[in-house]
Design an enzyme around this catalytic site. Structure first.
Site, PDB file in Angstrom:
ATOM      1  N   ILE A  13       0.806  -1.284   0.059  1.00  0.00           N
ATOM      2  CA  ILE A  13      -0.015  -0.094   0.039  1.00  0.00           C
ATOM      3  C   ILE A  13       0.775   1.278   0.021  1.00  0.00           C
ATOM      4  CG2 ILE A  13      -1.892   1.365   1.173  1.00  0.00           C
ATOM      5  CD1 ILE A  13      -2.641  -1.385   2.536  1.00  0.00           C
ATOM      6  N   HIS A  14       0.630   2.078  -0.808  1.00  0.00           N
ATOM      7  CA  HIS A  14       1.592   3.362  -1.138  1.00  0.00           C
ATOM      8  C   HIS A  14       0.559   4.232  -1.722  1.00  0.00           C
ATOM      9  CE1 HIS A  14       1.919   2.520  -5.322  1.00  0.00           C
ATOM     10  NE2 HIS A  14       2.074   1.320  -4.821  1.00  0.00           N
ATOM     11  N   GLY A  15       0.830   5.627  -2.122  1.00  0.00           N
ATOM     12  CA  GLY A  15      -0.084   6.583  -2.556  1.00  0.00           C
ATOM     13  C   GLY A  15      -0.889   5.974  -3.846  1.00  0.00           C
TER      14      GLY A  15
END
Length: 160
Positions: A13-15
């Site tokens: 999970i990242h931007g």
């Protein structure tokens, strides 16, 4: 329960996953499938912080994820599955749950890997896992962001 996308992304999970993919897919739950993350309290905290507050989060080892998916444990959710690589997909399949389509999004360059697409590098072990899973019926696509056209991933690794 509806699986709206299965994505290989080493960053989990990242931007891009949290904002762009989750919103585009209208996902109500992100399911991170990763044996190490499921055991690492610090990584779980980081993943919870990166997850949008309006989306539920499950961080599960492969075998437990397969059990939850087989039992349709999240009956009302639109699930966005994120995992690090084909080895994890193989673990889930070996535990009895097969994903029909997987999007290859981000696999970093590492020792012994070959770049096959921007942001996608594969090792010989990855190639073997992709081929085995393809033989078992999984279709792999490559798409970095939702606005990019989906392409068939397997021709990118056919000569490796």
């Amino acid at each position: 329960m509806e699986i709206v996308n299965v994505r290989i992304d080493e960053r989990l999970i990242h931007g891009q996953v949290a904002a762009v993919w989750t919103n585009t897919l209208n996902a109500t739950r992100i399911m991170v499938i990763d044996d190490m993350a499921a055991k690492d309290e610090i990584q779980k905290i980081a993943l919870k912080m990166a997850c949008p507050s309006t989306v539920k989060l499950s961080i599960l080892p492969a075998e437990k994820a397969a059990d939850r998916l087989k039992s349709e444990a999240y009956p009302t959710d639109r699930i966005f599955v994120v995992l690090k690589g084909p080895k994890t997909i193989k673990q889930v399949a070996d535990a009895g749950y097969m994903f029909p389509v997987v999007n290859v999004g981000n696999m970093s360059n590492k020792h012994g890997s070959t770049q096959v697409k921007r942001s996608v590098s594969v090792t010989p072990e990855d190639v073997a896992a992709f081929r085995e899973l393809t033989d078992r019926g999984v279709k792999f696509t490559a798409q970095m962001v939702p606005t990019e056209e989906k392409i068939d991933f397997m021709p990118l690794i056919k000569d490796l």
